[in-house]
Design a protein around this motif. Sequence first.
Motif: not given
Length: 221
Positions: A128-145
């Motif tokens: 869960l940690r590895e896959r959730f980290k990938a999810f957080l990376g995607q959300t962070e990219s969206s928030m950065h935009r």
Amino acid sequence: MAETKARTPRGPNAERRAATRAKILSAGVKCLAEFGYAATSTPLVARMAKVSRGSLLHQFPTKIELMLAVAEHAWIVQRDFIRAQVAANPPGRDQFIGGVQAVWKGLQLSEAIAVMEIMIAARTDAELRERFKAFLGQTESSMHRTRRRMAEGLLGAPDHVAEVDAIAHLTLSALRGLALETVFIGRPTAEADKVLALLENIRRRMADEISVEQQPRVRNL
């Protein structure tokens, strides 16, 4: 994360699958918010969604698959809520400062609690940690935009994207920690207003400094 668009159902079977998925995701949020991650299971979510466990497992074969889908669904709901709250303020400086209250209100949603439950559980679950980290990376990219648009559009300060990014990250981290104290642990919320006021003041000073920089400089004659 790319903007999520509603999929156009094709035929009655696709409509039923979409309706079933929506019920499952809604039940997943409710289950996490009410009972926590440890007590959440595919049979319990299926019962709460009033669908068969087979229907649930057809779309989400494992608990982790279900939790990641719930996290994405919940994040989109929370994101759209916060955007609407921000948009209720006058454009520019007020929206930038109002982001503090918007994020705090968004963290009170059941969807936000569900995401935090998954985040906490990821500490002790390697997959869960590895896959959730990938999810957080995607959300962070969206928030950065979103933050870039805020810096360039709302504040008229494209050179301050990094600072806006940092203050937004600080706001989310501080308020998420505050939510853990008040929502998860049940500590009194009396101190919350002081934290919100401090974060608003930080944003206010930043907006004022940027505003001064943006003013045309008077040349000495």
